[in-house]
Scaffold this motif. Sequence first.
Motif, mmCIF file in Angstrom:
data_model
loop_
_atom_site.group_PDB
_atom_site.id
_atom_site.type_symbol
_atom_site.label_atom_id
_atom_site.label_comp_id
_atom_site.label_asym_id
_atom_site.label_seq_id
_atom_site.Cartn_x
_atom_site.Cartn_y
_atom_site.Cartn_z
ATOM 1 N N ARG A 1 -8.649 -33.527 -39.213
ATOM 2 C CA ARG A 1 -9.101 -32.166 -38.899
ATOM 3 C C ARG A 1 -10.612 -32.044 -39.091
ATOM 4 N NH1 ARG A 1 -3.984 -30.448 -41.026
ATOM 5 N NH2 ARG A 1 -4.830 -30.468 -43.159
ATOM 6 N N GLY A 2 -11.140 -32.666 -40.130
ATOM 7 C CA GLY A 2 -12.585 -32.642 -40.348
ATOM 8 C C GLY A 2 -13.349 -33.372 -39.249
ATOM 9 N N TRP A 3 -12.809 -34.511 -38.820
ATOM 10 C CA TRP A 3 -13.480 -35.256 -37.751
ATOM 11 C C TRP A 3 -13.434 -34.474 -36.439
ATOM 12 C CZ3 TRP A 3 -10.255 -40.139 -39.335
ATOM 13 C CH2 TRP A 3 -10.714 -40.597 -40.567
ATOM 14 N N MET A 4 -12.310 -33.811 -36.199
ATOM 15 C CA MET A 4 -12.189 -32.990 -34.991
ATOM 16 C C MET A 4 -13.191 -31.840 -35.036
ATOM 17 S SD MET A 4 -8.753 -31.178 -33.461
ATOM 18 C CE MET A 4 -8.512 -30.175 -34.938
ATOM 19 N N ALA A 5 -13.357 -31.241 -36.208
ATOM 20 C CA ALA A 5 -14.330 -30.157 -36.348
ATOM 21 C C ALA A 5 -15.742 -30.662 -36.123
ATOM 22 C CB ALA A 5 -14.213 -29.530 -37.743
ATOM 23 N N ALA A 6 -16.019 -31.891 -36.581
ATOM 24 C CA ALA A 6 -17.351 -32.470 -36.378
ATOM 25 C C ALA A 6 -17.622 -32.686 -34.886
ATOM 26 C CB ALA A 6 -17.473 -33.782 -37.134
ATOM 27 N N LEU A 7 -16.623 -33.134 -34.151
ATOM 28 C CA LEU A 7 -16.781 -33.318 -32.705
ATOM 29 C C LEU A 7 -17.064 -31.975 -32.031
ATOM 30 C CD1 LEU A 7 -13.850 -35.816 -31.955
ATOM 31 C CD2 LEU A 7 -16.287 -36.342 -32.045
ATOM 32 N N HIS A 8 -16.313 -30.954 -32.446
ATOM 33 C CA HIS A 8 -16.482 -29.629 -31.848
ATOM 34 C C HIS A 8 -17.866 -29.065 -32.181
ATOM 35 C CE1 HIS A 8 -15.216 -25.977 -29.954
ATOM 36 N NE2 HIS A 8 -15.311 -25.257 -31.055
ATOM 37 N N ALA A 9 -18.295 -29.229 -33.436
ATOM 38 C CA ALA A 9 -19.620 -28.742 -33.839
ATOM 39 C C ALA A 9 -20.734 -29.500 -33.127
ATOM 40 C CB ALA A 9 -19.778 -28.879 -35.353
ATOM 41 N N GLY A 10 -20.452 -30.737 -32.755
ATOM 42 C CA GLY A 10 -21.444 -31.534 -32.032
ATOM 43 C C GLY A 10 -21.555 -31.180 -30.564
ATOM 44 N N GLY A 11 -20.769 -30.210 -30.110
ATOM 45 C CA GLY A 11 -20.884 -29.748 -28.728
ATOM 46 C C GLY A 11 -19.915 -30.388 -27.760
ATOM 47 N N ALA B 1 -16.722 -30.833 -25.556
ATOM 48 C CA ALA B 1 -15.835 -29.859 -24.924
ATOM 49 C C ALA B 1 -14.404 -30.012 -25.434
ATOM 50 C CB ALA B 1 -15.864 -30.042 -23.406
ATOM 51 N N PRO B 2 -13.641 -28.917 -25.494
ATOM 52 C CA PRO B 2 -12.256 -28.994 -25.965
ATOM 53 C C PRO B 2 -11.410 -30.003 -25.206
ATOM 54 C CG PRO B 2 -12.966 -26.701 -25.877
ATOM 55 C CD PRO B 2 -14.066 -27.524 -25.255
ATOM 56 N N ARG B 3 -11.595 -30.105 -23.915
ATOM 57 C CA ARG B 3 -10.799 -31.057 -23.138
ATOM 58 C C ARG B 3 -11.124 -32.480 -23.544
ATOM 59 N NH1 ARG B 3 -11.144 -29.732 -16.868
ATOM 60 N NH2 ARG B 3 -9.598 -31.382 -16.829
ATOM 61 N N SER B 4 -12.403 -32.770 -23.847
ATOM 62 C CA SER B 4 -12.784 -34.102 -24.299
ATOM 63 C C SER B 4 -12.193 -34.392 -25.670
ATOM 64 C CB SER B 4 -14.312 -34.226 -24.349
ATOM 65 O OG SER B 4 -14.880 -34.048 -23.065
ATOM 66 N N ALA C 1 -6.303 -29.816 -30.207
ATOM 67 C CA ALA C 1 -7.718 -29.560 -29.935
ATOM 68 C C ALA C 1 -7.939 -28.070 -29.745
ATOM 69 C CB ALA C 1 -8.163 -30.312 -28.686
ATOM 70 N N PRO C 2 -9.188 -27.594 -29.901
ATOM 71 C CA PRO C 2 -9.482 -26.185 -29.614
ATOM 72 C C PRO C 2 -9.072 -25.838 -28.185
ATOM 73 C CG PRO C 2 -11.363 -27.261 -30.647
ATOM 74 C CD PRO C 2 -10.384 -28.341 -30.331
ATOM 75 N N LYS C 3 -8.626 -24.603 -28.010
ATOM 76 C CA LYS C 3 -8.206 -24.177 -26.675
ATOM 77 C C LYS C 3 -9.393 -24.157 -25.720
ATOM 78 C CE LYS C 3 -4.103 -21.468 -27.794
ATOM 79 N NZ LYS C 3 -3.436 -20.144 -27.649
ATOM 80 N N ALA C 4 -9.129 -24.576 -24.510
ATOM 81 C CA ALA C 4 -10.184 -24.614 -23.492
ATOM 82 C C ALA C 4 -9.737 -23.811 -22.283
ATOM 83 C CB ALA C 4 -10.474 -26.053 -23.074
ATOM 84 N N GLY C 5 -10.708 -23.240 -21.616
ATOM 85 C CA GLY C 5 -10.411 -22.606 -20.348
ATOM 86 C C GLY C 5 -10.061 -23.666 -19.311
#
Length: 331
Positions: free
Chosen positions: A78-88, A90-93, A124-128
């Motif tokens: 979960r922390g690594w996923m948050a780091a990816l999201h904070a790094g910009g 995209a949710p689909r990636s 992953a975070p929800k994406a449009g």
Amino acid sequence: MARPSKAAATVPAVSAPAPAAVPATLPEDLERWLLHLQVERRLAARSLELYRDALQRLVALSGEEGVALRQAQPHHVRGWMAALHAGGLAPRSIALILSAWRGLYRWWGQNGEVPLNPVMGLRAPKAGKPLPKALSVEQAMALAEHEGEGDDPALAARDHCIVELLYGCGLRVGELVGLDVGAGEGAAGWVDLPDATVHVMGKGSKRRSGPVGSAALAALQRWLAQRPLMAASGERALFVSRRGTRLTASQVRSRLRRQALQAGLPTSVHPHMLRHSYASHLLQSSGDLRAVQELLGHASITTTQIYTRLDFQHLAKVYDAAHPRAKKKDG
């Protein structure tokens, strides 16, 4: 494909963020999993590239925290996923990366190398859901009917044929460049001229066949008459470069952008946009979702259903422009 008469909506492109820096090499045990995917699962080269990138990110993130991969817990992931999201990213990636990680830990679990899958259940975070970008019928026709400017006859015939096959048959660029002249031994794909049918090797090494329309057949015959002037001796590829060897996907993209500019299109055009246009225009004309799914080679109809949203956008525009009850009254 018979060219339809209705127009499709043009959807703005969505730009993806640049990927984070990742290590260039992988540990031997991760390389073994990639080899398993290549040999046993027969993943396509592009899919293997994406999985390799996901594993490189996993190694980098776990290394930053000093966590051994086989000892990772859900809170680490979960922390690594948050780091990816904070790094910009995209949710689909991120969803694709999580899928790769989940597969690795599942494989380790099957081999008794980890007690649990720390990625299982994580989302992953929800994406449009951006709509695929398609040309209008008028734009697609302008591109398909454009003859190359400033090129010798062989190049002009080749580029015109490429456009006709991409738009007229809905081919992926990899399927297009994989076409050979004739169905020789080991041919990945070919066009059967007498039968007006194209045979290709699609995703997951699945073969499919589709009809070739009269315009594409005529363009193909013109190119085949010019091809001997360009092709190297013994070259089996249908489409060749100036050097006489098989045309690459990047070369097709470059030539297609050039064709679109010359044809006066207001947008940058890439090969998959013509596949989207093929699907959208077919669905507008026929309304047969199952047939379009089969022609595209989609394993699931849910993948094809996104084109119904494009069709609805087109219908909504027609309604807004033409229906008396859609127009606002003055005052």
